[in-house]
Design an enzyme around this catalytic site. Structure first.
Site, PDB file in Angstrom:
ATOM      1  N   ASP A 178       1.136  -2.155  12.239  1.00 16.51           N
ATOM      2  CA  ASP A 178       1.667  -3.504  12.423  1.00 16.51           C
ATOM      3  C   ASP A 178       1.563  -4.325  11.143  1.00 16.51           C
ATOM      4  O   ASP A 178       0.495  -4.383  10.519  1.00 16.51           O
ATOM      5  CB  ASP A 178       0.928  -4.211  13.556  1.00 16.51           C
ATOM      6  CG  ASP A 178       1.272  -3.648  14.924  1.00 16.51           C
ATOM      7  OD1 ASP A 178       1.164  -4.392  15.907  1.00 16.51           O
ATOM      8  OD2 ASP A 178       1.645  -2.462  15.008  1.00 16.51           O
TER       9      ASP A 178
ATOM     10  N   ASP B  75      -1.722   1.808   8.019  1.00 17.61           N
ATOM     11  CA  ASP B  75      -1.733   0.881   9.146  1.00 17.61           C
ATOM     12  C   ASP B  75      -0.289   0.686   9.604  1.00 17.61           C
ATOM     13  O   ASP B  75       0.649   0.886   8.830  1.00 17.61           O
ATOM     14  CB  ASP B  75      -2.335  -0.447   8.701  1.00 17.61           C
ATOM     15  CG  ASP B  75      -2.150  -1.538   9.725  1.00 17.61           C
ATOM     16  OD1 ASP B  75      -2.625  -1.371  10.870  1.00 17.61           O
ATOM     17  OD2 ASP B  75      -1.507  -2.560   9.407  1.00 17.61           O
TER      18      ASP B  75
END
Length: 289
Positions: free
Chosen positions: A80, A78
């Site tokens: 952010d 991932d």
């Protein structure tokens, strides 16, 4: 059972405390990490180790099934609040004067309180309608920083010949430069729509996700596509994330790591890293000891 303890600055006193409280067959030390081999796997040992980890502000991982780099062929990350330290849409919103409204929706979605991620994203992006597109560059230049250990982890991934993928419920304008800086093989994210130099308040999903917004299911599909493209099963992938919309891809992977994550993610991941960098993953693999 083995126990790996680590932090960004693991003091010798912490290792000594674990040595006394958690008798081990042997102990090996690496920079900012230590591995205690052959501990008893019982409730008392786990309770003591967990308490010590809290006291010394370090991560403690119980290793029941030793795994090596060769057991895996893919790494999915991932972006952010995982590979980078911010939520890009929140930073866009602050510069647009919509920070509080957007951040409230982001936090609710990350905690799993808003279950329709695509709808929550559309609501947030709609608040940015009319914002000058130049704010994107300001976020990239002024506020987007890599998390500790990102370069080291990706260098190790390349050395291990893992295929790498950056996934995000955010936007390609941010994943593309991060992908390039870290040498990640591919990325999958949504596209911010602009017109006449301004954000329109619209967002589109990527073609590889059939135009659908990249949400929890979209991240899991991206992991599956990567694994299919290199001829391996999803259980040969490692997934790292921090929010509720990472849980599906983490559940599909053979090894899941919660990085400075929300409580619901820490509870469901195989391991959690709260006090070390992304490269703390490497200390969880037996062949590096």
């Amino acid at each position: 059972m083995d126990l790996v303890i680590q932090s960004e600055d693991l003091p010798t006193a912490a290792v000594d405390a674990f040595r006394v409280a958690c008798p081990a067959a042997r102990i090996r030390r690496r920079l900012n990490a230590a591995r205690l081999f052959g501990l008893a796997d019982d409730a008392v040992t786990r309770k003591v180790a967990t308490a010590l980890a809290g006291y010394w502000c370090c991560d403690a991982a119980f290793i029941l099934q030793p795994r090596q780099r060769a057991d895996f062929r893919a790494l999915v990350l991932d972006m952010d609040s995982t590979v980078i330290t911010i939520e890009c849409i929140d930073e866009l919103a602050r510069l647009a004067g919509k920070g509080e409204q957007v951040a409230a929706i982001t936090e609710a979605a990350m905690r799993g309180e808003i279950t329709d991620y695509a709808e929550s994203l559309r609501r947030r992006v709609a608040l940015l309608a009319g914002t000058e597109a130049s704010v994107v560059e300001r976020v990239r230049a002024e506020r987007m920083h890599l998390s500790p250990g990102a370069h080291a982890l990706l260098a190790a991934a390349r050395a291990s010949r893992w295929a790498t993928l950056l996934v995000s419920g955010g936007f390609t304008v941010f994943t593309e430069p991060v992908r390039n800086e870290l040498g990640i093989d591919a990325h999958c994210a949504n596209r911010l729509v602009t017109s006449a130099g301004r954000l329109t308040g619209e967002v589109c999903g990527p073609p590889e996700n059939d135009g659908r917004i990249v949400d929890a299911a979209g991240k899991a599909r991206a992991l599956q596509r990567l694994c299919a493209s290199i001829g391996c099963g999803a259980r040969q992938a490692i997934a790292i994330g921090d929010g509720a919309n990472d849980l599906e891809m983490m559940a599909a992977a053979g090894l899941s790591v919660a990085f400075r994550a929300k409580p619901v993610v820490r509870q469901r991941a195989d391991f959690a890293l709260d006090h070390t960098g992304l490269d703390g993953l490497l200390n969880l693999l037996s062949d590096l000891w």
